[in-house]
Design a protein around this motif. Sequence first.
Motif, PDB file in Angstrom:
ATOM      1  N   LEU A 124      11.577   9.089  -8.447  1.00 49.25           N
ATOM      2  CA  LEU A 124      11.478   9.751  -9.751  1.00 49.25           C
ATOM      3  C   LEU A 124      10.049   9.714 -10.290  1.00 49.25           C
ATOM      4  CD1 LEU A 124      14.787   8.674 -11.517  1.00 49.25           C
ATOM      5  CD2 LEU A 124      14.279  10.715 -10.170  1.00 49.25           C
ATOM      6  N   ILE A 125       9.314   8.641 -10.020  1.00 51.12           N
ATOM      7  CA  ILE A 125       7.894   8.618 -10.393  1.00 51.12           C
ATOM      8  C   ILE A 125       7.159   9.711  -9.622  1.00 51.12           C
ATOM      9  CG2 ILE A 125       5.747   7.303 -10.372  1.00 51.12           C
ATOM     10  CD1 ILE A 125       7.314   4.780 -10.774  1.00 51.12           C
ATOM     11  N   LEU A 126       7.437   9.805  -8.324  1.00 49.96           N
ATOM     12  CA  LEU A 126       6.791  10.837  -7.512  1.00 49.96           C
ATOM     13  C   LEU A 126       7.155  12.235  -8.021  1.00 49.96           C
ATOM     14  CD1 LEU A 126       5.042  11.513  -5.055  1.00 49.96           C
ATOM     15  CD2 LEU A 126       7.140  11.546  -3.679  1.00 49.96           C
TER      16      LEU A 126
ATOM     17  N   GLY B  32      10.750   1.475 -13.132  1.00 45.18           N
ATOM     18  CA  GLY B  32      10.160   2.596 -12.407  1.00 45.18           C
ATOM     19  C   GLY B  32       9.903   2.274 -10.945  1.00 45.18           C
ATOM     20  N   MET B  33       9.487   1.039 -10.658  1.00 48.21           N
ATOM     21  CA  MET B  33       9.217   0.672  -9.272  1.00 48.21           C
ATOM     22  C   MET B  33      10.485   0.676  -8.428  1.00 48.21           C
ATOM     23  SD  MET B  33       6.283  -2.287  -9.567  1.00 48.21           S
ATOM     24  CE  MET B  33       6.187  -2.535  -7.781  1.00 48.21           C
ATOM     25  N   THR B  34      11.653   0.633  -9.080  1.00 49.98           N
ATOM     26  CA  THR B  34      12.907   0.737  -8.331  1.00 49.98           C
ATOM     27  C   THR B  34      13.311   2.197  -8.141  1.00 49.98           C
ATOM     28  OG1 THR B  34      14.451   0.735 -10.220  1.00 49.98           O
ATOM     29  CG2 THR B  34      13.653  -1.406  -9.451  1.00 49.98           C
ATOM     30  N   GLU B  35      12.585   3.119  -8.765  1.00 47.96           N
ATOM     31  CA  GLU B  35      12.862   4.551  -8.656  1.00 47.96           C
ATOM     32  C   GLU B  35      11.601   5.311  -8.244  1.00 47.96           C
ATOM     33  OE1 GLU B  35      16.481   5.089 -11.841  1.00 47.96           O
ATOM     34  OE2 GLU B  35      14.442   5.412 -12.582  1.00 47.96           O
TER      35      GLU B  35
ATOM     36  N   SER C 127      17.689   2.674   1.570  1.00 50.60           N
ATOM     37  CA  SER C 127      17.761   3.873   2.400  1.00 50.60           C
ATOM     38  C   SER C 127      17.993   5.126   1.567  1.00 50.60           C
ATOM     39  CB  SER C 127      18.879   3.720   3.439  1.00 50.60           C
ATOM     40  OG  SER C 127      18.565   2.689   4.354  1.00 50.60           O
ATOM     41  N   GLU C 128      18.822   5.024   0.543  1.00 48.11           N
ATOM     42  CA  GLU C 128      19.106   6.202  -0.270  1.00 48.11           C
ATOM     43  C   GLU C 128      17.868   6.649  -1.038  1.00 48.11           C
ATOM     44  OE1 GLU C 128      22.495   8.148  -3.099  1.00 48.11           O
ATOM     45  OE2 GLU C 128      22.696   6.064  -2.484  1.00 48.11           O
ATOM     46  N   ARG C 129      17.134   5.690  -1.594  1.00 45.80           N
ATOM     47  CA  ARG C 129      15.948   6.075  -2.365  1.00 45.80           C
ATOM     48  C   ARG C 129      14.783   6.460  -1.451  1.00 45.80           C
ATOM     49  NH1 ARG C 129      16.733   2.917  -8.128  1.00 45.80           N
ATOM     50  NH2 ARG C 129      18.935   3.500  -8.211  1.00 45.80           N
ATOM     51  N   GLU C 130      14.774   5.914  -0.260  1.00 49.49           N
ATOM     52  CA  GLU C 130      13.786   6.354   0.726  1.00 49.49           C
ATOM     53  C   GLU C 130      13.983   7.838   1.026  1.00 49.49           C
ATOM     54  OE1 GLU C 130      12.568   5.347   5.366  1.00 49.49           O
ATOM     55  OE2 GLU C 130      14.633   5.078   4.659  1.00 49.49           O
ATOM     56  N   ARG C 131      15.228   8.246   1.280  1.00 46.58           N
ATOM     57  CA  ARG C 131      15.499   9.658   1.574  1.00 46.58           C
ATOM     58  C   ARG C 131      15.094  10.547   0.404  1.00 46.58           C
ATOM     59  NH1 ARG C 131      20.206   7.386   3.865  1.00 46.58           N
ATOM     60  NH2 ARG C 131      21.397   7.791   1.959  1.00 46.58           N
TER      61      ARG C 131
ATOM     62  N   GLU D  36       0.804  -1.220   0.000  1.00 47.72           N
ATOM     63  CA  GLU D  36       0.000   0.000   0.000  1.00 47.72           C
ATOM     64  C   GLU D  36       0.834   1.266   0.000  1.00 47.72           C
ATOM     65  OE1 GLU D  36      -3.498   0.194   2.146  1.00 47.72           O
ATOM     66  OE2 GLU D  36      -4.053  -1.877   1.739  1.00 47.72           O
ATOM     67  N   HIS D  37       2.131   1.155   0.192  1.00 46.00           N
ATOM     68  CA  HIS D  37       3.014   2.315   0.204  1.00 46.00           C
ATOM     69  C   HIS D  37       4.056   2.147  -0.891  1.00 46.00           C
ATOM     70  CE1 HIS D  37       5.787   5.411   1.569  1.00 46.00           C
ATOM     71  NE2 HIS D  37       4.928   5.784   2.494  1.00 46.00           N
ATOM     72  N   PRO D  38       4.354   3.193  -1.667  1.00 43.76           N
ATOM     73  CA  PRO D  38       5.360   3.069  -2.734  1.00 43.76           C
ATOM     74  C   PRO D  38       6.710   2.577  -2.229  1.00 43.76           C
ATOM     75  CG  PRO D  38       4.154   5.126  -2.945  1.00 43.76           C
ATOM     76  CD  PRO D  38       3.742   4.539  -1.631  1.00 43.76           C
ATOM     77  N   LEU D  39       7.121   3.051  -1.058  1.00 41.69           N
ATOM     78  CA  LEU D  39       8.382   2.587  -0.497  1.00 41.69           C
ATOM     79  C   LEU D  39       8.251   1.156   0.011  1.00 41.69           C
ATOM     80  CD1 LEU D  39       9.589   5.810   1.349  1.00 41.69           C
ATOM     81  CD2 LEU D  39      10.498   4.828  -0.768  1.00 41.69           C
ATOM     82  N   GLY D  40       7.047   0.748   0.366  1.00 40.71           N
ATOM     83  CA  GLY D  40       6.816  -0.643   0.749  1.00 40.71           C
ATOM     84  C   GLY D  40       7.019  -1.572  -0.424  1.00 40.71           C
TER      85      GLY D  40
END
Length: 396
Positions: free
Chosen positions: A364-366, A358-361, A228-232, A201-205
């Motif tokens: 960038l989608i956001l 895209g799901m790994t970035e 962690s880097e992409r979370e930030r 339910e969460h993009p970072l999830g």
Amino acid sequence: MNTFGFRYPGRSGSILLLILLLLAACTPAGRQTGSRQQADREAGEVRYARLFTIARENGCTRITVAAADSASRQDPFTYLLVPEGKPVPEDAGEAMVVRIPLKKVTCENGFQVSLLQMLGRSAALAGVSGKQRVGQDDVHRKIDSGELAVIGFMRGMNMERLLKTAPDMVFVNTTGVASDVPGKLRSCGLTPGMFSASLEEHPLGAFEWIRFMGAFFDRDSLADALFSERERAYLDVQARVADVKRRPSVIAGYSRKGAWSTMGSSRWFATMLDHAGADYLFKGKPFERGHLIGQEAGLSAGMSADFWVNTHFRAVSIDDLTGEDSRYGLFRSVRERRVYNNNGSCFANGRSRFWDTGMTEPHLILADLVSIFHPELMPGHKLKYYRRLDRKPLNQ
């Protein structure tokens, strides 16, 4: 270098991993036990994903994948990851024992393949479901040359070919619908790797499943660093819309066979629309089979929505849409040219990169979505995964 001034870690994963290993090796011997125990506890904390857990115990790793639907009768899947050379614990219980690192696997979709690439484990890929759900150009070339086995999808899996390929694990993309595929795989002596990222339910999830994948390949430290880097980066973009006063309305999907399909707009994507400062008009609507609502409700929302995103995957112009259904011409977003499709970046074979890379970035989608809904907050941003649909030139 990306929009936010940092380099993508996927390009230098091996260097990152080497640095992490060197740092670990420099830890004083007298402090290593306590530090390692603390690190194990921290590494086991899954922050956004709700469909898997990781726990460290006695040098092994226990991973539990929950049923995708709380109403499902499907039992959780539990794996006990045991490093090579280490005896299997006597208290393994009913967990599936998996020797790590995995050396040979099959994948069902392009997102799983992308995670392998980020972790530096592409060489472990022995087979894929086929070309339809995996877009990477190098994978297509290897399929054509016979280097990769085509093992089929879900109930269409070719068990004979799978057995011949002999993978250590068969990654299976789970859905909210009960399936007998895992049982069939186990009855054939194969280990199903239940993968539910698209149902988070969460993009970072969804992206946090890189930690699930990393554990099976003994790349936990690298997976944690990448996450962690992409979370930030994601949270930095999200913070830009914290004070927006006006939230435009948006719909996603298209009319299909007498219903409105939001296929291609997963739960995590609906959450991302909220994070991008927009109001999703289908939020809270009852869906059939996970992605269908009544056609009347879909078309009615389309009449008033400020924006329309994730339209039919083949559409590259407004005319492509109205050619499929003339009623789209009545949509406010169509009249005012505020229609954006998530096929702004495609592989050579035409498949959108949105679901594969895209799901790994997610950051960038956001960033694309914030730029679409609130361009004043993203000055100079160039869309990567989205394109604005307009009329076709008259000479085409």
